[in-house]
Design an enzyme around this catalytic site. Structure first.
Site: not given
Ligand SMILES: NC(=O)c1ccc[n+]([C@@H]2O[C@H](COP(=O)([O-])OP(=O)(O)OC[C@H]3O[C@@H](n4cnc5c(N)ncnc54)[C@H](O)[C@@H]3O)[C@@H](O)[C@H]2O)c1
Length: 258
Positions: A11, A154
């Site tokens: 990701g 989730y």
């Molecule tokens: N943004 C927040 O506030 C937050 C808070 C807590 C935890 N998180 C966790 O942090 C991580 C990143 O979050 P983010 O906000 O940057 O998300 P985002 O949606 O901006 O980025 C996620 C990335 O994962 C890739 N992805 C999704 N499904 C996929 C698959 N099947 N195979 C390969 N790649 C895949 C997407 O293309 C994207 O580039 C996640 O695990 C999320 O649960 C985020």
């Protein structure tokens, strides 16, 4: 001394994953990026190269084991070794009462957020064991610690990811492989701003009021940044964290304290 080596970041095409790629590159690591989105990965490749490191974009769907195997093989044949694995990719899944979650939505959320990290670990662990070194960081969430209503798939996946982290840490520590989780709170960025806008519209309140509520959930009265998460990952991949394993580190401005 920081060990110059290769990190595989899932990701890594945007958001937190992109910030992790850039921070690890700034600390001297080459980066293999595994993401669904090829266009976004091109941006991360350019940012890593600006830091003077090599980057490889690997189109991957973490839901499929063969796709993960191909990605790991390509990373290993390009860089010779992979020392750091950051399981960052994740999807939010549905926002709905449990009884309204479709079985397919449940399966998809768990497939990306929990089965994906299992696939990358099971594929890379034999190499890490052979090389006698590995640092694995799983990006969980504060929702891996406490409930988030309307988000059962989730929360289940993130709680599972912390269980996976602890169990795997116990299993592979003797090979000098550390496994830790980072648990972000709400991370500032386009995604959370959209959520605030939608909530403001739905409740007839202002964007500022909705945002202030979220900020006030933390003792520091603020959200965290992508860079905060990237720095904690880089720390866990550094020699400063050599004797830290099986932990889940909250990076939430104090929102969650256990
Ligand atoms: N943004 C927040 O506030 C937050 C808070 C807590 C935890 N998180 C966790 O942090 C991580 C990143 O979050 P983010 O906000 O940057 O998300 P985002 O949606 O901006 O980025 C996620 C990335 O994962 C890739 N992805 C999704 N499904 C996929 C698959 N099947 N195979 C390969 N790649 C895949 C997407 O293309 C994207 O580039 C996640 O695990 C999320 O649960 C985020």
């Amino acid at each position: 001394m920081e060990r110059e080596s290769t990190a595989l970041v899932t990701g890594g095409g945007r958001g937190i994953g992109q910030a992790i790629c850039v921070e690890l590159a700034a600390r001297g690591h080459d980066i293999a990026i595994a993401d669904l989105d090829e266009e976004e990965m091109a941006t991360t490749v350019a940012l890593v190269e600006e830091e003077g490191q090599e980057a490889l974009a690997l189109p991957t769907d973490l839901k499929h084991h063969e796709s993960v195997e191909t990605t790991v093989d390509r990373a290993l044949s390009t860089f010779g070794s992979v020392e750091h694995l950051v399981n960052n990719a994740g999807i939010a899944g549905p926002t709905a009462a449990c009884e309204d979650v479709a079985p397919e939505e449940w399966d998809e959320t768990l497939a990306v957020n929990l089965r994906g990290p299992f696939y990358t670990c099971r594929t890379l662990l034999p190499t890490m064991k052979d090389q006698g070194y590995g640092r694995i960081v799983n990006i969980a969430s504060v929702t891996g610690k406490r409930p988030l209503t309307q988000r059962t798939p989730y929360a289940t996946a993130k709680m599972g990811l912390i269980g996976f982290t602890r169990t795997l840490a116990a299993e592979v520590g003797e090979y000098d492989i550390n496994v830790n989780a980072v648990c972000p709170g709400s991370v500032d960025g386009p995604r959370i701003r959209r959520v605030f806008e939608q909530k403001a519209e739905a409740t007839g309140r202002t964007y500022e009021a909705v945002r202030a509520d979220a900020e006030n959930e933390s003792p520091r009265r603020e959200l965290v940044t992508r860079e905060d998460i990237a720095n904690s990952v880089a720390f866990l991949c550094s020699p400063d964290a050599d004797r830290i394993t099986g932990q889940d580190l909250n990076v939430s401005a104090g929102k969650v304290m256990y």
